[in-house]
Scaffold this active site. Structure first.
Site, PDB file in Angstrom:
ATOM      1  N   ASP A 162     -10.938  11.726  14.086  1.00 57.55           N
ATOM      2  CA  ASP A 162     -11.527  11.555  12.757  1.00 57.55           C
ATOM      3  C   ASP A 162     -10.452  11.414  11.676  1.00 57.55           C
ATOM      4  OD1 ASP A 162     -13.499  11.635  10.716  1.00 57.55           O
ATOM      5  OD2 ASP A 162     -13.253  13.810  10.532  1.00 57.55           O
ATOM      6  N   GLU A 414      -9.693  19.681  20.506  1.00 56.09           N
ATOM      7  CA  GLU A 414     -11.083  19.396  20.840  1.00 56.09           C
ATOM      8  C   GLU A 414     -11.277  18.411  21.984  1.00 56.09           C
ATOM      9  OE1 GLU A 414     -13.397  18.407  17.382  1.00 56.09           O
ATOM     10  OE2 GLU A 414     -13.350  20.473  16.682  1.00 56.09           O
ATOM     11  N   TYR A 469     -18.319  24.690  12.951  1.00 59.69           N
ATOM     12  CA  TYR A 469     -18.905  24.147  11.723  1.00 59.69           C
ATOM     13  C   TYR A 469     -20.343  24.626  11.521  1.00 59.69           C
ATOM     14  CZ  TYR A 469     -14.761  21.298  11.236  1.00 59.69           C
ATOM     15  OH  TYR A 469     -13.460  20.886  11.040  1.00 59.69           O
ATOM     16  N   GLU A 504     -10.470  25.614  12.638  1.00 64.14           N
ATOM     17  CA  GLU A 504     -11.187  24.721  11.716  1.00 64.14           C
ATOM     18  C   GLU A 504     -12.520  25.340  11.355  1.00 64.14           C
ATOM     19  OE1 GLU A 504     -11.722  20.593  12.853  1.00 64.14           O
ATOM     20  OE2 GLU A 504      -9.673  20.443  13.596  1.00 64.14           O
TER      21      GLU A 504
HETATM   22  C1  GCB Z   1     -13.203  18.395  13.943  1.00 64.05           C
HETATM   23  C2  GCB Z   1     -11.935  17.693  14.200  1.00 64.05           C
HETATM   24  C3  GCB Z   1     -11.323  17.128  12.930  1.00 64.05           C
HETATM   25  C4  GCB Z   1     -12.412  16.507  12.081  1.00 64.05           C
HETATM   26  C5  GCB Z   1     -13.385  17.589  11.698  1.00 64.05           C
HETATM   27  C6  GCB Z   1     -14.537  17.053  10.843  1.00 64.05           C
HETATM   28  O1  GCB Z   1     -13.664  19.206  14.693  1.00 64.05           O
HETATM   29  O2  GCB Z   1     -10.989  18.467  14.887  1.00 64.05           O
HETATM   30  O3  GCB Z   1     -10.359  16.171  13.276  1.00 64.05           O
HETATM   31  O4  GCB Z   1     -11.903  15.861  10.952  1.00 64.05           O
HETATM   32  O5  GCB Z   1     -13.948  18.141  12.844  1.00 64.05           O
HETATM   33  O6  GCB Z   1     -14.428  17.100   9.631  1.00 64.05           O
HETATM   34  O7  GCB Z   1     -15.505  16.586  11.413  1.00 64.05           O
END
Ligand code: GCB
Length: 592
Positions: A162, A414, A469, A504
């Site tokens: 991403d 990931e 997330y 993250e």
């Molecule tokens: C993730 C990835 C990261 C993305 C992020 C997102 O899990 O490791 O590279 O930018 O999510 O914002 O979706």
């Protein structure tokens, strides 16, 4: 390989500036010998920089294929009799280089250095023509992977990470001179015990038959504190000042090739005396529990893309200090060596990551959305990919092994990790990392698709690094449910008995969008989301770190999940604070 330096016996000349530049969509350049004369029909390109956004042309921005760079350079006349080296700090994702008509080196992998001894092709005092054919295509056998899909309109590059596939010469290019008999590699490992520091060193030299190795360790004032003879040895430093988070004290070890008192080669290696250890659920630096506070970052700035820029780097470190961060992860590739040097000097702790991102066909241009491929198979991520990945791990560790700021290797971000294929793929890669550096913990970053009980790779790591997330990609806008689900998962991970770093967690946030009734994308929601996460982390003792995704907004490929890039930054792309920055400053600075 040692990075070029100016020392008593060495010199370097930086080749940054404006190079001649040309795209080569039909790959004609090699056949037509574009290296053998002035690059035909060439324009200009800045080095260092990604070429993509400099040209203000969508065809250049989205270009995939060979891109040619060329310039001339005069080899200093004082370099007669010296060994002359051409050194690229990186070329993304691969390059072949010619000096005049001679092909001198090729390198695979976009974020680690490579060099060639070009002594036989140059005459000190004369100019040489330096040509690099850089290529930015990705396949299932590259790190990171990608694939070219045929569309009715032509080939299109697809990848599963991403961030934008910026490419070009992102870091400095050097000509350097060393003596013929020269130092080739230095490894230092430090320990301390009751105030006394220990520096173990191994020095490799070339063409130095009959020469001895001598090392001299000096403190920050320049005073000699220890001295050793021989290619391997142990220096003892009474009353050592430790390298610590927030206080990056550095000794300098001068390695010399000598005969009696004559110095043939000299190289300066900074040394931070510190230890790193994982004990139970604790992550110890110098025997003290360390709590990671910081970010996943990117090398990403407007126009320049992934090109290294000292002003932006210094500014970013000022902002890390302002917000109270003590660490970051080099998501999702090795960063410029200047960044690691700076982190060493300023006591910022680094999780150092390879470019192995997107080995997961279950991920789309955000976090979900299968791509219709099987991740591990003979046709996709296979033995050859694993070989390239192993090499990427070795090159990262070879480059960064002496940085005290680096406390943990992350060998992938990931990847698919809940299948037998994943287990077979990763088991040997952990061995590769541990063989290359037996002194630091090794881990990989786990994705939400492989939760506790399903992940088959986390068993190999010394620490657990989790990207989650809750409240964004799942339980979107519902922080109450997110909190319950997140705590439940985290408590399950805590039963593994390893330290957990949340590498993250983040929410896309449009700077300037406000609401008294917070919801996704507004600044208040980002703050509420972070607060919810912190309630969860603070209730699970095995959590030893929180690194927000992301330090700043950054560019990605176009997609329905992305508005002018990924907006999970606590700062905007041009480093303006969102409300979350002030909130984090309160949390991290008040806790300090
Ligand atoms: C993730 C990835 C990261 C993305 C992020 C997102 O899990 O490791 O590279 O930018 O999510 O914002 O979706």
């Amino acid at each position: 390989m040692l990075r070029p330096q100016d020392t008593a016996t060495r010199e370097k000349k930086r080749l940054d500036g404006i190079w001649r530049f040309r795209l080569d969509p039909e790959s004609r350049g090699r056949r037509d010998g574009w290296f053998s004369g002035p690059l035909p029909e060439a324009g200009d390109m800045a080095v260092p920089a990604s070429f993509n956004d400099v040209s203000a042309d969508p065809a250049v921005r989205d270009y995939v294929g060979d891109a040619w760079y060329q310039r001339t350079a005069r080899v200093p006349r004082g370099w007669a009799g010296q060994r002359v080296v051409l050194h690229f700090e990186s070329a993304t994702h691969r390059a072949t280089v010619w000096v005049d008509d001679h092909e001198v080196v090729s390198h695979e992998g976009g974020y680690t250095p490579f060099e060639a001894d070009i002594t036989e092709f140059v005459t000190p005092g004369s100019e040489v023509r330096i040509t690099a054919c850089v290529n930015n295509a990705l396949t299932f056998q590259t790190i990171p992977p990608g694939t070219t899909e045929q569309t009715p309109a032509g080939p299109v590059l697809r990848y599963w990470h991403d961030f934008f596939n910026y490419a070009g010469l992102h870091r400095s290019v050097w000509l350097s001179a060393t003596p013929q008999a020269h130092l080739d590699d230095i490894t230092v490992v430090t320990e301390h015990d009751g105030g006394t520091g220990t520096v173990r060193y191994v020095i490799d030299g070339r063409d130095g038959d009959g020469l001895d190795v001598r090392v001299i360790l000096r403190d920050e004032s320049g005073a000699e504190v220890a001295r050793g003879e021989g290619a391997e040895g142990v220096l003892s430093v009474p009353d050592a000042t430790l390298w610590q988070p927030g206080r990056g004290y550095l000794y300098t070890m001068e390695a010399q090739l000598v005969r009696d008192d004559e110095v043939f080669d000299s190289y300066l290696q900074t040394v931070g005396i510190r230890t790193v250890e994982v004990r139970g659920t604790e992550f110890l630096i110098n025997g003290e529990p360390f709590h990671f506070k910081g970010f996943g970052k990117h090398e990403d700035i407007p126009v320049t893309g992934k090109g290294h820029d000292n002003a932006w780097m210094v500014h970013d470190f000022r902002l890390l200090d302002w917000v109270g961060a003590n660490s970051f992860r080099t998501s999702h590739y090795p960063y410029s060596e200047d960044v690691l040097d700076y982190a060493d000097r300023h006591g910022i702790v680094v999780i150092d990551e390879t470019a192995a991102v997107g080995l997961n066909m279950g991920l789309g241009g955000g976090i979900f959305g299968s791509q219709g491929y099987q991740t591990y198979s003979p046709e996709t991520i296979n033995d050859e990919t694993q070989r390239v990945h192993a090499q990427a791990i070795r090159e990262l560790i070879a480059r960064d092994k002496n940085h005290p700021c680096v406390v943990l290797w992350s060998i992938a971000n990931e990847p698919e990790s809940d299948t037998e294929g994943a287990e077979d793929y990763f088991r040997p890669l952990f061995d590769v990392a541990r063989a290359a550096d037996p002194t630091r913990p090794v881990g990989f970053v786990n994705v939400m698709l492989a939760p506790h009980g399903k992940c088959r790779v986390s068993q190999f790591g010394d620490v657990l690094m989790l990207n989650r997330y809750y409240g964004w990609y799942v339980n979107t806008g519902d922080l109450a449910s997110a909190e319950i689900a997140w705590r439940e998962e985290l408590e399950a991970w805590a039963t593994d008995g390893k330290p957990i770093i949340i590498t993250e967690y983040g929410a896309d946030t449009l700077s300037g969008l406000h609401s008294v009734t917070p919801q996704p994308w507004d600044e208040e929601y980002q703050v509420a989301y972070l607060e919810m996460n912190h309630r969860v982390f603070d209730s699970v003792p095995a959590v030893v770190g929180e690194q927000i995704w992301n330090f700043a907004d950054f560019k990605t490929t176009a997609g329905i999940m992305r508005v002018d890039g990924n907006k999970k930054g606590v700062f905007t792309r041009d480093r303006k604070p969102k409300s979350a920055a002030f909130y984090m400053r309160r949390r991290w600075r008040e806790e300090a």
